[in-house]
Design an enzyme around this catalytic site. Structure first.
Site, PDB file in Angstrom:
ATOM      1  CG  HIS A 231      63.563  77.218   9.578  1.00  0.00           C
ATOM      2  ND1 HIS A 231      64.401  76.718  10.551  1.00  0.00           N
ATOM      3  CD2 HIS A 231      63.689  76.375   8.518  1.00  0.00           C
ATOM      4  CE1 HIS A 231      64.987  75.621  10.097  1.00  0.00           C
ATOM      5  NE2 HIS A 231      64.582  75.397   8.863  1.00  0.00           N
ATOM      6  CD  GLU A 236      61.130  69.414  16.801  1.00  0.00           C
ATOM      7  OE1 GLU A 236      60.359  68.630  16.249  1.00  0.00           O
ATOM      8  OE2 GLU A 236      60.782  70.185  17.718  1.00  0.00           O
ATOM      9  CG  LEU A 237      66.540  68.863  10.862  1.00  0.00           C
ATOM     10  CD1 LEU A 237      67.747  69.767  10.638  1.00  0.00           C
ATOM     11  CD2 LEU A 237      66.802  67.460  10.325  1.00  0.00           C
ATOM     12  CG  ASP A 238      64.523  71.278   8.446  1.00  0.00           C
ATOM     13  OD1 ASP A 238      65.382  72.169   8.443  1.00  0.00           O
ATOM     14  OD2 ASP A 238      64.559  70.296   7.693  1.00  0.00           O
ATOM     15  CB  ALA A 239      61.144  72.368  14.538  1.00  0.00           C
TER      16      ALA A 239
END
Length: 295
Positions: A231, A236-239
């Site tokens: 991604h 925001e982490l992994d968002a």
């Protein structure tokens, strides 16, 4: 794993989100993108994003055909009730009859005609390869696979540098590979208080995009399927918007931690490689509401 779109000397680049899409594909008769049998022909890609209107596909086709070009494939996406248009076209052309500068001018006129948000044309054999910076952590599997695919010519890019927050000795396989190919390696010790962002930005200021060749993972008992996701990076982490997802490896009670990790790492390598190729081939476009269009 994640990609960062365009390095900025002022701040860390923003990244994007989950791809929810419905694409209708238009196929046109034509030759294969491999133009080796016709050395006078070149292969091009054009992506277009503008407010929706009647006749856009016809105008795009006319613009290419009027210069003697031939469309090989066209993908169009018009989100329901959104009044926006996305397209990706592949075409072949004679670079003597349709010069690169004239091509830019022609597509620029289309952009003005339709008040386009984005219009990008790429001719891989004529345009410079994308230059990337690679940010790696302690795990090596994604980094090593990326380096080997680059060495084998399977990724259409050049690697400007590798930056890591974990030190690797000069005699490690990774460092020997990088030294052999003249790729700079930078170890930057980071802490929660000092992420060394300014130094990273200085090192990657001349790159087109960044690749984060690692990601958070957990190996939990009881799962039946494992997968991998790439991604774009956001605050925001992994968002960030999803580029590629692979959920194809089945696990069972017969798997131990070692086999579980091996299956997961194999997926991670494939997923990252696909994402990089998709990005370089202009198959990933930003979409409203923090989403992506993936052709």
């Amino acid at each position: 794993m994640a990609l960062v779109h365009r390095a900025s000397p002022k701040r860390l680049p923003k990244l994007f989100g989950f791809a929810k899409r419905s694409i209708r594909n238009l196929r046109f008769p034509g030759e294969s993108p491999d133009c080796s049998s016709s050395p006078t022909l070149a292969y091009g890609i054009h992506v277009f994003h503008c407010p929706d209107a009647v006749g856009i596909v016809a105008k795009l086709s006319e613009s290419i055909a009027s210069r003697g070009g031939n469309i090989l494939a066209a993908n169009v996406f018009v989100p329901e009730n959104k009044d926006v248009f996305y397209s990706r076209s592949e075409f072949i052309f004679d670079p003597v009859k349709w010069t690169r500068s004239q091509m830019n001018e022609d597509f620029s006129k289309l952009s003005q005609m339709y008040a386009a948000h984005r219009s990008v044309v790429r001719v891989p054999d004529q345009d410079p390869k994308y230059k990337i910076g690679v940010l790696a952590s302690k795990q090596d599997h994604c980094l090593i696979d990326l380096l080997h695919q680059w060495q084998d010519g399977k990724l259409p890019l050049d690697i400007a540098c590798v930056i890591s927050n974990h030190e690797r000795g000069p005699n490690t396989g990774v460092c020997r590979f990088l030294e052999r190919h003249g790729i700079p390696y930078h170890y930057l010790h980071t802490t929660k208080e000092n992420k060394r962002e300014e130094e990273i930005l200085e090192l990657v200021q001349d790159t087109d995009f960044l690749v984060l060749a690692r990601y958070m993972q957990a190996f939990d008992a009881g799962v039946k399927l494992i997968g991998a996701t790439t991604h774009f990076v956001t605050q925001e982490l992994d968002a960030g918007p999803i580029i590629e997802q692979m959920v194809v490896a089945r696990v069972s009670h017969r798997d131990n931690l070692q086999s579980f990790v091996q299956k997961s790492e194999n997926l991670e390598k494939q997923c990252l490689s696909r994402s990089i190729k998709s990005y370089c081939e202009l198959r990933v476009l930003p979409y409203e509401d923090n989403k992506t269009v993936v052709f």
